[in-house]
Design a protein around this motif. Structure first.
Motif, PDB file in Angstrom:
ATOM      1  N   ALA A  72       5.150  -8.592  -5.683  1.00 18.50           N
ATOM      2  CA  ALA A  72       4.680  -8.389  -7.099  1.00 18.50           C
ATOM      3  C   ALA A  72       3.027  -8.243  -6.519  1.00 18.50           C
ATOM      4  CB  ALA A  72       4.387 -10.522  -6.778  1.00 18.50           C
ATOM      5  N   ARG A  73       2.765  -7.844  -5.650  1.00 15.89           N
ATOM      6  CA  ARG A  73       1.514  -7.250  -5.199  1.00 15.89           C
ATOM      7  C   ARG A  73       1.935  -6.041  -5.455  1.00 15.89           C
ATOM      8  NH1 ARG A  73      -3.411  -6.374  -6.190  1.00 15.89           N
ATOM      9  NH2 ARG A  73      -4.871  -5.838  -4.524  1.00 15.89           N
ATOM     10  N   LEU A  74       2.626  -4.905  -5.242  1.00 14.12           N
ATOM     11  CA  LEU A  74       2.493  -3.886  -5.539  1.00 14.12           C
ATOM     12  C   LEU A  74       2.960  -3.534  -7.181  1.00 14.12           C
ATOM     13  CD1 LEU A  74       5.606  -3.257  -2.871  1.00 14.12           C
ATOM     14  CD2 LEU A  74       3.610  -1.739  -3.250  1.00 14.12           C
ATOM     15  N   LEU A  75       3.583  -4.360  -7.716  1.00 11.53           N
ATOM     16  CA  LEU A  75       3.745  -4.071  -9.031  1.00 11.53           C
ATOM     17  C   LEU A  75       2.682  -3.977  -9.508  1.00 11.53           C
ATOM     18  CD1 LEU A  75       6.553  -6.042 -10.029  1.00 11.53           C
ATOM     19  CD2 LEU A  75       6.508  -3.650 -10.581  1.00 11.53           C
ATOM     20  N   GLU A  76       1.835  -5.418  -9.238  1.00  7.37           N
ATOM     21  CA  GLU A  76       0.167  -5.619  -9.679  1.00  7.37           C
ATOM     22  C   GLU A  76      -0.898  -4.350 -10.224  1.00  7.37           C
ATOM     23  OE1 GLU A  76      -3.836  -8.095  -8.697  1.00  7.37           O
ATOM     24  OE2 GLU A  76      -1.434  -8.905  -8.785  1.00  7.37           O
ATOM     25  N   LEU A  77      -0.394  -3.600  -9.107  1.00  7.09           N
ATOM     26  CA  LEU A  77      -1.411  -2.243  -7.479  1.00  7.09           C
ATOM     27  C   LEU A  77      -0.684  -1.831  -9.191  1.00  7.09           C
ATOM     28  CD1 LEU A  77      -2.369  -2.606  -4.562  1.00  7.09           C
ATOM     29  CD2 LEU A  77      -4.179  -2.895  -6.345  1.00  7.09           C
ATOM     30  N   ASN A  78       0.724  -1.275  -9.306  1.00  8.92           N
ATOM     31  CA  ASN A  78       1.596   0.065  -9.774  1.00  8.92           C
ATOM     32  C   ASN A  78       0.788  -0.368 -11.514  1.00  8.92           C
ATOM     33  OD1 ASN A  78       2.281   1.852 -11.125  1.00  8.92           O
ATOM     34  ND2 ASN A  78       4.441   0.769 -10.119  1.00  8.92           N
ATOM     35  N   ARG A  79       0.101  -1.014 -12.107  1.00 13.92           N
ATOM     36  CA  ARG A  79      -0.267  -1.386 -13.709  1.00 13.92           C
ATOM     37  C   ARG A  79      -1.182  -0.788 -13.441  1.00 13.92           C
ATOM     38  NH1 ARG A  79       3.145  -6.102 -13.825  1.00 13.92           N
ATOM     39  NH2 ARG A  79       2.194  -7.343 -12.556  1.00 13.92           N
TER      40      ARG A  79
END
Length: 152
Positions: free
Chosen positions: A79-86
């Protein structure tokens, strides 16, 4: 050959440059040609290649290569990776690209946090290097497969 190269890298220019050098006398010669082709990619060619890569933390469904390369990402980091990737994508206009093979989720999170603040030109060259590593790994893996697609 073109279909196999396209699986390695979605840039048509890269695939054409690598295919144009055939036949290669050795795996090292093939890998050197792949690196040379990567160095010659334009910004548009890089964008084409990056567009085929899913965000870190969300491999393409049904894509064994994507799943294998991102296998170090655990549920805790996803979830954190996806948030930062956005946020990264908003800043740089493309997904965060990293050579993920053998890296854990925490390591990729740290790299994403470090790179998100880069200027676009710096990040483009980092992406070129990371994409080159991905291509090299995929080509080496391809060279070790038998005709049925299994590992030799």
């Amino acid at each position: 050959m073109a279909a196999l190269l396209h699986e390695v890298c979605a840039s048509r220019a890269w695939a054409a440059a690598v295919a144009a050098g055939r036949p290669y006398g050795s795996v090292d010669a093939l890998l050197a040609a792949a690196e040379e082709a990567m160095a010659g990619l334009t910004d548009a060619d890089l964008a084409e290649a990056m567009a085929a890569h899913p965000p870190i933390g969300r491999p393409k469904p049904g894509d064994a290569t994507s799943a294998r390369e991102q296998s170090g990402v655990g549920e805790a980091e996803r979830a954190r990776l996806l948030e930062l990737n956005r946020a990264y994508q908003e800043r740089h206009g493309h997904v965060f690209l990293i050579y993920a093979t053998g890296r854990g989720g925490e390591e990729m999170l740290a790299a994403l946090n470090e790179r998100i603040g880069n200027d676009t030109d710096t990040e483009r060259e980092i992406v070129r290097t990371e994409l080159g590593k991905i291509n090299r790994n995929r080509l080496a893996r391809l060279m070790t497969m038998d005709e049925g697609g299994g590992e030799r």
